[in-house]
Design a protein around this motif. Structure first.
Motif, PDB file in Angstrom:
ATOM      1  N   ALA A 309       0.843  -1.209   0.000  1.00 57.60           N
ATOM      2  CA  ALA A 309       0.000   0.000   0.000  1.00 57.60           C
ATOM      3  C   ALA A 309       0.874   1.253   0.000  1.00 57.60           C
ATOM      4  N   ILE A 310       1.950   1.212   0.790  1.00 60.78           N
ATOM      5  CA  ILE A 310       2.852   2.370   0.856  1.00 60.78           C
ATOM      6  C   ILE A 310       3.496   2.606  -0.525  1.00 60.78           C
ATOM      7  N   LYS A 311       3.860   1.494  -1.181  1.00 61.34           N
ATOM      8  CA  LYS A 311       4.483   1.605  -2.504  1.00 61.34           C
ATOM      9  C   LYS A 311       3.519   2.238  -3.513  1.00 61.34           C
ATOM     10  N   GLY A 333      -4.182   9.124   0.361  1.00 59.79           N
ATOM     11  CA  GLY A 333      -3.690   9.018   1.734  1.00 59.79           C
ATOM     12  C   GLY A 333      -3.725   7.573   2.191  1.00 59.79           C
ATOM     13  N   HIS A 334      -2.903   7.297   3.209  1.00 56.76           N
ATOM     14  CA  HIS A 334      -2.857   5.965   3.806  1.00 56.76           C
ATOM     15  C   HIS A 334      -3.358   6.151   5.240  1.00 56.76           C
ATOM     16  N   LEU A 357      -5.459  -0.192   3.416  1.00 55.13           N
ATOM     17  CA  LEU A 357      -6.489   0.766   2.984  1.00 55.13           C
ATOM     18  C   LEU A 357      -5.852   2.057   2.464  1.00 55.13           C
ATOM     19  N   ILE A 358      -6.308   2.458   1.286  1.00 57.78           N
ATOM     20  CA  ILE A 358      -5.863   3.730   0.685  1.00 57.78           C
ATOM     21  C   ILE A 358      -7.110   4.576   0.445  1.00 57.78           C
ATOM     22  N   ARG A 359      -7.015   5.857   0.805  1.00 59.95           N
ATOM     23  CA  ARG A 359      -8.164   6.744   0.601  1.00 59.95           C
ATOM     24  C   ARG A 359      -7.820   7.767  -0.471  1.00 59.95           C
ATOM     25  N   LEU A 360      -8.719   7.882  -1.450  1.00 60.99           N
ATOM     26  CA  LEU A 360      -8.497   8.844  -2.530  1.00 60.99           C
ATOM     27  C   LEU A 360      -9.490   9.995  -2.426  1.00 60.99           C
ATOM     28  N   SER A 361      -8.981  11.195  -2.574  1.00 61.72           N
ATOM     29  CA  SER A 361      -9.851  12.348  -2.791  1.00 61.72           C
ATOM     30  C   SER A 361      -9.708  12.642  -4.274  1.00 61.72           C
ATOM     31  N   VAL A 362     -10.711  12.244  -5.036  1.00 66.09           N
ATOM     32  CA  VAL A 362     -10.598  12.345  -6.490  1.00 66.09           C
ATOM     33  C   VAL A 362     -10.896  13.786  -6.908  1.00 66.09           C
ATOM     34  N   GLY A 363      -9.933  14.389  -7.565  1.00 69.64           N
ATOM     35  CA  GLY A 363     -10.047  15.801  -7.949  1.00 69.64           C
ATOM     36  C   GLY A 363     -10.787  15.997  -9.267  1.00 69.64           C
TER      37      GLY A 363
END
Ligand code: PLP
Length: 379
Positions: A309-311, A333-334, A357-363
């Motif tokens: 996930a970090i990668k 974000g992680h 878990l990865i969270r995306l704020s889709v622009g």
């Protein structure tokens, strides 16, 4: 006035002095008086400032409230709500919520004698099981951060009315474009205006909006007595951001949808959390209380591997690895190591905030570029 007009004109009129269409930045701490108490409505900028007043009126208009209050951050706005309480009072809160809110509740206010009960609110019975004669506040975040669960505001509001407790809703993820909690029975709407309301990742700010006059008076008293107000420059930036909220949100929702669909078919992805999917556990509630499903998408990878996930987040090129959300640019974000690191590991894993878990704020960039970026980072 319809919502798309309110974002531009709500609560605003040209400035009285010279007709300035945008509210001027009244960069002043104080105001001349002709005689003690003889002023033009403004005495001192902690109490009031004309640029902040314009913004507070815009907040109230967007949420169909009567009174808006602007604070120096989202957490300062939440802090003001908690100051309505006294030692011995109890709060029932969503268990899946922003880590900073959890930290404020448990690391600051528990020491002042306030008790918090955290529970999944998808089932109304669980809320009632946590209510007793000391309960004064129900705290709801919906969609929740970062799991994107949806809580039925109308059902919770009925419970709040029955037990005569206040219902506050953190509307940061949805924005008033997608959902208006006061219309659904909430007493207080809260925003981290740092996010979609400001919309450009250039300010930190909080907002509260209410309909009730007495509640507004208590909150204005706390705002002035404690002093966590925003400055006029930030109020101006937020006003400018709000003018495009409706068109930004429309694009955030479209891009969020495209990204969620892409991730859902990717062989390396385990779960995709986005309330627009028909198989999302609370999709029907989302459909009934929201206009669309927003630009926040969370996902986990198969094998739930922390390093992987970090990668992925390190490999992203258009998505910026950063805290926060709701700006025009896409962010990733992680939660386990960033926004939700303040929640103990066992607590956060119970609600699904696992290592991958990865969270995306889709622009609002081009959808094809966002998908290509995710593809190269995951592949
Ligand atoms: N509520 C939610 C849902 C958030 O995501 C945040 C910040 O990320 C806050 C409240 C706190 O707002 P601020 O960072 O403006 O203090």
């Amino acid at each position: 006035m319809k919502f798309n007009t309110k974002t531009i004109h709500g609560g605003q009129k040209p400035d009285a002095a010279y007709g300035s269409v945008m509210p001027p930045i009244y960069q002043t701490s104080t105001y001349a008086q002709s005689t003690p108490g003889g002023h033009k409505g403004y005495e001192y900028s902690r109490t009031h400032n004309p640029t902040r007043t314009a913004l507070e009126n815009a907040f109230a208009s967007l949420e169909n409230g009567k009174y808006g209050l602007a604070f120096s951050s989202g957490l300062a706005a939440i802090d003001a709500i908690l100051k309505l309480l006294k030692p011995g009072d109890e709060v029932v809160s969503t268990n899946d919520l922003y880590g900073g809110t959890y930290r404020l509740f448990t690391k600051i206010y528990e020491d002042f004698g306030i008790k918090f009960h955290f529970t999944g609110m998808e089932n109304a019975k669980r809320i009632e099981d946590n209510i007793n004669e000391n309960t004064k506040l129900i705290w709801v975040e919906t969609p929740t951060n970062p799991m994107l669960n949806i809580i039925d505001i109308v059902s919770v509001a009925k419970i709040a009315k029955r037990y005569e407790v206040l219902l506050a809703v953190d509307n940061t993820f949805a924005t008033p474009y997608l959902q208006q909690p006061l219309e659904l029975g909430a007493d207080i709407v809260m925003h981290s205006a740092t996010k979609y309301l400001g919309g450009h990742s250039d300010l930190v700010m909080g907002a509260l909006i209410v309909k009730d006059k007495d509640l507004a008076a208590r909150l204005y008293f706390i705002q002035n007595a404690c002093g966590a107000v925003c400055g006029p420059q930030d109020a101006f930036l937020a006003l400018r951001g709000i003018k495009t909220l409706h068109i930004r949100m429309q694009r955030h929702c479209e891009n969020g949808h495209a990204v969620a669909e892409y991730l859902a078919q990717h062989p390396k992805i385990e779960n995709v959390y986005w309330p627009g999917f028909q198989n999302h556990p609370n999709h029907d509630i989302a459909k009934s209380q929201m206009k669309a499903y927003g630009g926040m998408v969370s996902f986990t990878t198969k094998g739930n591997n922390y390093e992987e996930a970090i990668k992925i987040v390190e490999n992203l090129k258009i998505f910026t690895l950063a805290e926060s959300l709701g700006g025009v640019e896409s962010l990733a974000g992680h939660p386990a190591s960033m926004t939700h690191a303040s929640i103990p590991k066992e607590e956060r894993e119970k609600i699904g905030v696992v290592d991958s878990l990865i969270r995306l704020s889709v622009g609002i960039e081009d959808e094809a570029d966002l998908i290509a970026d995710l593809k190269q980072a995951i592949d």
